[in-house]
Scaffold this motif. Structure first.
Motif, PDB file in Angstrom:
ATOM      1  N   LYS A 322       0.980  -1.196   0.028  1.00 52.33           N
ATOM      2  CA  LYS A 322       0.003   0.003   0.024  1.00 52.33           C
ATOM      3  C   LYS A 322       0.681   1.126   0.248  1.00 52.33           C
ATOM      4  O   LYS A 322       0.373   2.244  -0.113  1.00 52.33           O
ATOM      5  CB  LYS A 322      -1.065  -0.027   1.404  1.00 52.33           C
ATOM      6  CG  LYS A 322      -1.889  -1.097   1.289  1.00 52.33           C
ATOM      7  CD  LYS A 322      -2.713  -0.816   2.622  1.00 52.33           C
ATOM      8  CE  LYS A 322      -3.699  -2.030   2.815  1.00 52.33           C
ATOM      9  NZ  LYS A 322      -4.909  -2.315   1.900  1.00 52.33           N
ATOM     10  N   THR A 323       2.196   1.107   0.118  1.00 47.52           N
ATOM     11  CA  THR A 323       3.198   2.198   0.349  1.00 47.52           C
ATOM     12  C   THR A 323       2.863   3.194  -0.526  1.00 47.52           C
ATOM     13  O   THR A 323       2.769   4.358  -0.173  1.00 47.52           O
ATOM     14  CB  THR A 323       4.457   1.587   0.228  1.00 47.52           C
ATOM     15  OG1 THR A 323       4.710   0.619   1.251  1.00 47.52           O
ATOM     16  CG2 THR A 323       5.567   2.685   0.274  1.00 47.52           C
ATOM     17  N   GLU A 324       2.822   2.991  -1.754  1.00 41.33           N
ATOM     18  CA  GLU A 324       2.721   4.095  -2.666  1.00 41.33           C
ATOM     19  C   GLU A 324       1.507   5.048  -2.879  1.00 41.33           C
ATOM     20  O   GLU A 324       1.610   6.245  -2.851  1.00 41.33           O
ATOM     21  CB  GLU A 324       3.025   3.704  -4.184  1.00 41.33           C
ATOM     22  CG  GLU A 324       2.898   4.766  -5.424  1.00 41.33           C
ATOM     23  CD  GLU A 324       2.713   4.193  -6.726  1.00 41.33           C
ATOM     24  OE1 GLU A 324       2.302   3.056  -6.978  1.00 41.33           O
ATOM     25  OE2 GLU A 324       2.993   4.802  -7.553  1.00 41.33           O
ATOM     26  N   ALA A 325       0.244   4.236  -2.403  1.00 43.45           N
ATOM     27  CA  ALA A 325      -1.006   4.729  -2.548  1.00 43.45           C
ATOM     28  C   ALA A 325      -1.029   5.740  -1.016  1.00 43.45           C
ATOM     29  O   ALA A 325      -1.738   6.668  -1.350  1.00 43.45           O
ATOM     30  CB  ALA A 325      -1.884   3.796  -2.624  1.00 43.45           C
ATOM     31  N   ILE A 326      -0.379   5.282   0.003  1.00 40.00           N
ATOM     32  CA  ILE A 326      -0.424   6.189   1.164  1.00 40.00           C
ATOM     33  C   ILE A 326       0.357   7.718   0.851  1.00 40.00           C
ATOM     34  O   ILE A 326      -0.144   8.562   1.348  1.00 40.00           O
ATOM     35  CB  ILE A 326       0.199   5.294   2.425  1.00 40.00           C
ATOM     36  CG1 ILE A 326      -0.737   4.061   2.545  1.00 40.00           C
ATOM     37  CG2 ILE A 326       0.241   6.246   3.453  1.00 40.00           C
ATOM     38  CD1 ILE A 326      -0.016   2.977   3.628  1.00 40.00           C
ATOM     39  N   GLY A 327       1.516   7.264  -0.089  1.00 41.44           N
ATOM     40  CA  GLY A 327       2.108   8.559  -0.300  1.00 41.44           C
ATOM     41  C   GLY A 327       1.080   9.506  -1.205  1.00 41.44           C
ATOM     42  O   GLY A 327       0.991  10.682  -0.896  1.00 41.44           O
ATOM     43  N   LEU A 328       0.373   8.724  -2.043  1.00 36.07           N
ATOM     44  CA  LEU A 328      -0.689   9.610  -2.853  1.00 36.07           C
ATOM     45  C   LEU A 328      -1.807  10.337  -1.852  1.00 36.07           C
ATOM     46  O   LEU A 328      -2.023  11.527  -1.917  1.00 36.07           O
ATOM     47  CB  LEU A 328      -1.431   8.893  -3.737  1.00 36.07           C
ATOM     48  CG  LEU A 328      -2.601   9.340  -4.449  1.00 36.07           C
ATOM     49  CD1 LEU A 328      -2.058  10.568  -5.502  1.00 36.07           C
ATOM     50  CD2 LEU A 328      -3.590   8.297  -5.183  1.00 36.07           C
ATOM     51  N   GLY A 329      -2.026   9.540  -0.830  1.00 35.87           N
ATOM     52  CA  GLY A 329      -2.884  10.087   0.235  1.00 35.87           C
ATOM     53  C   GLY A 329      -2.243  11.404   0.897  1.00 35.87           C
ATOM     54  O   GLY A 329      -2.895  12.508   1.196  1.00 35.87           O
ATOM     55  N   VAL A 330      -1.020  11.144   1.010  1.00 33.98           N
ATOM     56  CA  VAL A 330      -0.211  12.407   1.782  1.00 33.98           C
ATOM     57  C   VAL A 330      -0.225  13.680   0.900  1.00 33.98           C
ATOM     58  O   VAL A 330      -0.716  14.673   1.165  1.00 33.98           O
ATOM     59  CB  VAL A 330       1.247  12.015   1.907  1.00 33.98           C
ATOM     60  CG1 VAL A 330       2.018  13.350   2.489  1.00 33.98           C
ATOM     61  CG2 VAL A 330       1.302  11.016   3.111  1.00 33.98           C
ATOM     62  N   MET A 331      -0.186  13.245  -0.441  1.00 34.53           N
ATOM     63  CA  MET A 331       0.028  14.440  -1.454  1.00 34.53           C
ATOM     64  C   MET A 331      -1.537  15.083  -1.614  1.00 34.53           C
ATOM     65  O   MET A 331      -1.666  16.192  -1.882  1.00 34.53           O
ATOM     66  CB  MET A 331       0.368  13.924  -2.686  1.00 34.53           C
ATOM     67  CG  MET A 331       1.296  14.798  -3.626  1.00 34.53           C
ATOM     68  SD  MET A 331       2.537  15.443  -2.975  1.00 34.53           S
ATOM     69  CE  MET A 331       3.356  16.022  -4.456  1.00 34.53           C
ATOM     70  N   LEU A 332      -2.479  14.131  -1.768  1.00 36.06           N
ATOM     71  CA  LEU A 332      -3.984  14.572  -1.774  1.00 36.06           C
ATOM     72  C   LEU A 332      -4.389  15.245  -0.709  1.00 36.06           C
ATOM     73  O   LEU A 332      -5.325  16.070  -0.895  1.00 36.06           O
ATOM     74  CB  LEU A 332      -4.895  13.432  -2.266  1.00 36.06           C
ATOM     75  CG  LEU A 332      -4.397  12.518  -3.550  1.00 36.06           C
ATOM     76  CD1 LEU A 332      -5.525  11.538  -3.775  1.00 36.06           C
ATOM     77  CD2 LEU A 332      -4.781  13.398  -4.812  1.00 36.06           C
ATOM     78  N   GLU A 333      -3.821  14.992   0.370  1.00 39.52           N
ATOM     79  CA  GLU A 333      -4.214  15.350   1.764  1.00 39.52           C
ATOM     80  C   GLU A 333      -6.001  15.313   1.987  1.00 39.52           C
ATOM     81  O   GLU A 333      -6.697  15.955   1.938  1.00 39.52           O
ATOM     82  CB  GLU A 333      -4.071  16.902   1.948  1.00 39.52           C
ATOM     83  CG  GLU A 333      -2.375  17.184   1.692  1.00 39.52           C
ATOM     84  CD  GLU A 333      -2.012  18.464   2.190  1.00 39.52           C
ATOM     85  OE1 GLU A 333      -2.510  19.160   3.229  1.00 39.52           O
ATOM     86  OE2 GLU A 333      -1.098  19.136   1.390  1.00 39.52           O
ATOM     87  N   LEU A 334      -6.179  13.928   1.875  1.00 42.09           N
ATOM     88  CA  LEU A 334      -7.319  13.284   2.043  1.00 42.09           C
ATOM     89  C   LEU A 334      -7.518  12.541   3.474  1.00 42.09           C
ATOM     90  O   LEU A 334      -6.434  11.946   3.593  1.00 42.09           O
ATOM     91  CB  LEU A 334      -7.992  12.681   0.854  1.00 42.09           C
ATOM     92  CG  LEU A 334      -8.301  13.365  -0.188  1.00 42.09           C
ATOM     93  CD1 LEU A 334      -8.518  12.134  -1.446  1.00 42.09           C
ATOM     94  CD2 LEU A 334      -9.637  14.101  -0.032  1.00 42.09           C
ATOM     95  N   PRO A 335      -8.532  12.332   4.125  1.00 40.18           N
ATOM     96  CA  PRO A 335      -8.670  11.702   5.534  1.00 40.18           C
ATOM     97  C   PRO A 335      -8.613  10.318   5.063  1.00 40.18           C
ATOM     98  O   PRO A 335      -9.371  10.062   4.304  1.00 40.18           O
ATOM     99  CB  PRO A 335      -9.836  12.341   6.227  1.00 40.18           C
ATOM    100  CG  PRO A 335     -10.731  12.648   5.150  1.00 40.18           C
ATOM    101  CD  PRO A 335      -9.705  13.426   3.926  1.00 40.18           C
ATOM    102  N   LEU A 336      -7.964   9.583   5.794  1.00 39.57           N
ATOM    103  CA  LEU A 336      -7.647   7.957   5.541  1.00 39.57           C
ATOM    104  C   LEU A 336      -7.017   7.603   6.690  1.00 39.57           C
ATOM    105  O   LEU A 336      -6.151   8.045   7.378  1.00 39.57           O
ATOM    106  CB  LEU A 336      -6.495   8.095   4.180  1.00 39.57           C
ATOM    107  CG  LEU A 336      -6.414   7.123   3.421  1.00 39.57           C
ATOM    108  CD1 LEU A 336      -7.464   6.595   2.755  1.00 39.57           C
ATOM    109  CD2 LEU A 336      -5.218   7.337   2.631  1.00 39.57           C
TER     110      LEU A 336
END
Lengths: 624, 371
Positions: A322-336
């Motif tokens: 999931k690592t890469e997608a969590i980085g995307l979450g950091v960039m998108l700044e969405l709650p997750l």
């Protein structure tokens, strides 16, 4: 008829371990004994210990499944180091578990299973029941198989059903031995097998046969009684960490007023969270069993974008995916929220065994500068509260948040005081509905305090915007390759996470504030550390403890606490991960105590290590 | 093994079929105002489009914007979700909601979004690498689940953004920077893949026939369920002319078969050829020699599994075989969508049990009270 010659001994606490083939129903027997014990009002702590193989070949040592429960009339924190009683359903179970039984402890064996073949499978050359090697224990040879067969003879059931009822005989005997009532278990069986009267009858007969065996056979001369514990007032239920996690997510969803979307790919020991949540559709819970770990987390990102409470759950290997997608979450700044129910690694490791070795993965396991807050519960019941915290932080700061549980918390259980819904935090959110910059909408214009960006849902007129994994210009969110903007944004994202430290409780110092030694832990080691600290303090040593529930950012007062102590010991079930973070952040001479055996620490080993430190030089308890 | 390889057709050499005159960047399109009150410009974002001049993506972007105007839903009800690659920059250029995600995962992101937000029109923009290589797994699953989204797969048979390596749709033997001796990879057939995955809607279009592409995309939008649209897109920098045999007027009539539901399969410069079924095999027949007429031809049926199979398997290079390549809606059938079933389960459980009560849930199971 109760025998008059049986005496009853009151004990403050008892640890019982039952072990058998993985097909023998040991986990079920253990959890049923646990339920009864909870209802009797004892404090308790459990440790299921089972193999990754679903049904390893019968009779082999690697197919042994065990369940340990410690119950007490006072507050306890661990499932116990040594056992007072062991039930071994076959030679393999005896062989793999006997070392955990204290000298003089009660050993109940199913003597029918000690055939030549089973002894051989377990790797015995002789029969331990005959050769005197068990003389240090209070040995009871019970023909469990034969007695179960006899009790069920009239029913003329298939051999398999009879075989599978043995565990109820053992349960009945344990209920008798520890003076627990049968009626709760009878009710439970009646519910469980309501549609299979034959099986219900078989189980009931085996249960009663076991109970009456204790009552009528003169072999047992003593029964034990553990009085109810004096827990704080309230209504309690027994709960495992995974159940508490699932309930906490539903509670968070209700308190936020957001539908819950849980995306997950089956993985031990996280799957139970998925199973549990799948039952609660009437709470508007979507459970998405994805095609893989990556789809689970990315679908969750889609759901977060759509405005839901979005959560994914996994264990270490899945987190790596999931690592890469969590980085995307950091960039998108969405709650997750990302649940990592840690297990022994690396790679596939030991799926059913516990470990704490994913802390650095959660902390650093992404490309680029991608900070993610981390919370970690300390007990099974605390999973409920810390997952609520993870949701609160995610929603308030618009960020992915890690929740680090582990196999021991996930499957272990304890009495949990049930909160009233009003005691839970208010997690309501405000979505963006209006432009925020002179008639324009800037998706990355931040709240000045939290630095969170607005959550604007697709479908909202006038706020159309595009977000993505490319670096974005401050405020507008447009793609930007400007060097200074990148530097600024990297620091801004880091600052946002650091500011969470203003919004979490301070670290709490337990024990003696003026001690020389501070023990710092995190996660499931709480009970073992605290028990060891308590024992040392009872012996007259001075020692203090801090247990961290927030690992990124750390509580604001942590540095100040650490610098007050001469020695800092950090026990972890890894090779030293928190200890590195502490040394790095605070430049303190923290030292690790590390064992990675797939098992929780025993309080005894921690006590020994702490005592070594405290007595270095003089061998005596020291004052300050 | 080596002998087997020799029997395959020689690698396609685009230079041989390149038309004398370079095609213009913006093919002709209908420019009349749709009646919806929107024009394609209403779907243009304020961002500069950064594709290479001459890229087929421009035509597809304009076509999609036109279709959006025709559909007439306000821009805020559309979401474009993309992965990584040249085509995946698409969301930045439409004035709707959009998300440029990570490589291969747009389909999974779109699944999560659509399940919780059935009120939105969700579009997936992907490419041959993004959708069929790194994202092949998610493509399989979004199609079999039948999530109600439109998937526009821009196929240029090359990795453009990473500067020209072979892709999973590149022809066997393709010479690129990463395959100087020719690619050893056999290409995937996207439409056949979609059919194998259980797609309920499969279509093919091309960048250089925007009017036809517009009708295909419109149909994809109207389809309830996962709509898979493969779009042949020219990468004029790294794989120029890969599809010219289908797209340029010199060869298009013989090489491209435009299928329409209920109509016989006719093609050719003078509509003089057709597809007839010879046993289980589609064959090309001549309609001018008096031997066969239109009545003998295979009639397209979007709901027929066998026809879908035949059409998706018509994938050989028409320069070496007789069969043309089909364009248009190859398959369109109905099946419950994933998002609808997920939501129904929730609504029906609530109908049956009433909405969940948090206190009841927390206090459920065996409890005891300590005074």
């Amino acid at each position: 008829m109760a025998r008059s010659d049986v005496r009853i001994v009151e004990l403050p606490e008892v640890t019982v371990r039952i072990a058998g083939d993985s097909g023998d129903g040991m986990q079920l027997t253990g959890s049923q004994f646990t339920s009864v014990t909870a209802l009797v009002g004892n404090d308790l702590s459990t440790l299921p210990d089972f193999p990754a193989e679903i049904r390893a070949p019968a009779g082999t040592t690697y197919g042994v499944s065990a369940f340990q429960i410690r119950f007490a009339s006072s507050d306890i924190l661990t499932p116990g180091d040594e056992c007072d009683a062991l039930v071994a359903m076959n030679p393999a179970a005896l062989k793999t578990n006997i070392a955990r039984l204290r000298k003089g402890g009660i050993l109940i064996v199913n003597e029918d299973a000690f055939t030549e073949r089973d002894l051989q499978l377990a790797g015995y050359t002789g029969n331990p029941l005959e050769d005197g090697s068990l003389s240090e224990y209070e040995l009871y040879r019970v023909p469990i198989t034969r007695l179960t067969q006899e009790a069920l003879a009239e029913l003329k059931l298939p051999f398999k059903v009879v075989e599978r009822s043995k565990n109820m005989f053992a349960l009945g005997l344990l209920l008798w031995l520890y003076d627990r009532p049968m009626d709760y278990t009878i009710r439970w069986l009646e519910q469980r097998f309501a549609k299979q009267p034959d099986i219900l009858e078989a189980n009931l007969r085996a249960l009663r046969a076991g109970y009456h065996y204790g009552d009528t056979v003169e072999a047992f001369s003593t029964r034990y009684r553990v009085a109810p514990a004096k827990l704080p007032p309230g209504t309690y239920r027994n709960i495992t960490g995974n159940q508490a996690t699932a309930l906490g997510l539903i509670a968070a969803s209700q308190r936020a007023g957001l539908e819950l979307f849980y995306g997950s790919y089956p993985i031990t020991p996280a799957s139970d969270v998925l199973h549990e949540l799948a039952k609660y559709k009437h709470f508007r819970v979507f459970t998405f069993q994805a095609e893989d770990e990556i789809a689970a987390v990315t679908a969750v990102i889609g759901a977060a974008y759509g405005g839901k409470l979005a959560v994914t759950g996994t264990s270490g290997p899945g987190l790596a995916l999931k690592t890469e997608a969590i980085g995307l979450g950091v960039m998108l700044e969405l709650p997750l929220v990302i649940l990592d129910i840690q297990r022994a690694g690396p790679s596939t490791g030991m799926p059913t065994k516990t470990e704490q070795a994913d802390l650095l993965q959660a902390m650093f396991g992404r490309n680029g500068e991608a900070p993610v807050p981390i919370v970690a519960p300390a007990t099974p019941g605390e999973c409920f509260w810390m997952v609520l915290e993870a949701c609160r932080i995610a929603l308030k700061y618009m960020t992915p948040v890690f929740f680090l549980s582990d196999g021991y918390l996930a499957n272990g259980s304890e009495p949990w005081r049930i909160p009233e819904p009003e005691e839970l935090p208010d997690l309501r959110v405000r979505f963006a509905t209006e432009p925020n910059a002179n008639g324009r909408f800037l998706p990355y214009k931040r709240d000045p305090d939290t630095l969170a960006r607005p959550w604007a849902l697709p479908g909202t007129p006038g706020l159309m915007h595009r977000i993505g994994g490319l670096e974005k210009q401050h405020e507008t969110g447009n793609v930007s390759y400007d060097p200074d903007n990148h530097d600024f944004m990297v620091r801004l994202r880091a600052e946002k996470i650091q500011r969470i430290a203003e919004d979490i409780p301070p670290a709490e110092l337990e024990g003696d504030p003026e001690a020389r030694l501070l023990v710092v832990g995190w996660g499931s080691t709480y009970g073992a550390i605290k028990t060891a600290v308590q024992r040392l303090r009872q012996k007259g040593y001075k020692v203090a403890q801090v247990h961290l529930r927030y690992l990124n950012p750390f509580p604001k007062n942590l540095g100040e606490i650490l610098t007050r102590f001469e020695r800092i010991l950090v026990p972890e079930i890894n090779l030293g991960q928190l200890v590195r973070l502490l040394r790095d952040r605070y430049l303190v001479p923290a030292e690790g105590y590390n064992r990675v055996r797939g098992l929780p620490f025993t309080a005894a080993e921690l006590e020994a290590r702490m005592q070594d430190i405290l007595t270095e030089g003089n061998g005596h308890p020291e004052g300050n | 093994m080596a002998d087997e390889l020799k029997t395959t057709k020689p690698a396609f050499k685009p230079a041989a079929v390149k038309p004398a005159v370079r095609p213009s960047t913006q093919p002709e399109t209908r420019d009349e105002e749709p009646e919806t009150g929107y024009t394609w410009r209403d779907f243009q974002s304020d961002q500069d489009v950064r594709w290479c001049p001459g890229c087929g993506d421009y035509a597809i972007l304009k076509t999609v914007q036109r279709v959006l105007a025709e559909i007439g839903r306000p821009p805020h009800e559309h979401v474009f979700v993309s992965g990584i690659g040249c085509s995946s920059r698409f969301p930045y250029y439409v004035s709707t909601y959009g998300m440029h995600t990570i490589h291969g995962r747009a389909t999974a992101v779109a699944t999560g979004l659509k399940v919780v937000r059935p009120d939105l029109a969700v579009w997936v923009i992907t490419g041959d690498g993004d959708g069929l290589s790194i994202g092949g797994n998610h493509m399989l699953h979004i199609l079999r689940r039948n999530v109600d989204v439109q998937i526009l797969l821009f196929n240029n048979q090359i990795y453009g953004l990473t500067k020209g390596q072979f892709s999973p749709t590149s022809e066997f033997g393709k010479i690129t920077k990463s395959s100087p001796y020719g690619s050893a990879d056999w290409p995937v057939n996207p439409a056949a893949f979609a059919l194998g995955a259980g797609a309920t809607f499969i279509a093919r279009g091309m960048d250089r026939d925007p009017n036809h592409l517009a009708t295909v995309i419109r149909r994809a939008y109207e389809h309830r369920g996962a709509a898979f649209v493969e779009i042949y897109q020219n990468c004029n920098v790294f794989n120029d002319g890969a599809f010219f045999v289908f797209t340029e007027k010199e060869t298009k009539p013989q090489a491209a078969l435009f299928v329409e539901h209920g109509k016989p399969m006719v093609f050719g410069a003078n509509r003089d050829k057709g597809i007839r079924l010879d046993g289980l095999k589609p064959v090309v027949v001549d309609l001018t020699d008096g031997k066969w007429s239109v009545d003998d031809l295979l009639v397209h049926d979007e709901t027929d599994e066998t026809i879908a199979f035949l059409l998706t398997r018509m994938f050989d290079d028409p320069r070496h075989l007789e069969l043309p390549r089909p364009f248009g809606v190859i398959r369109a059938v109905q099946r419950p969508t994933f998002d609808e079933v997920m939501r129904q389960q929730i609504e029906r459980t609530i109908e049956a049990r009433g909405p969940g009560d948090l206190r009841t849930l927390l206090f459920s199971g065996e409890t005891w009270t300590v005074m």
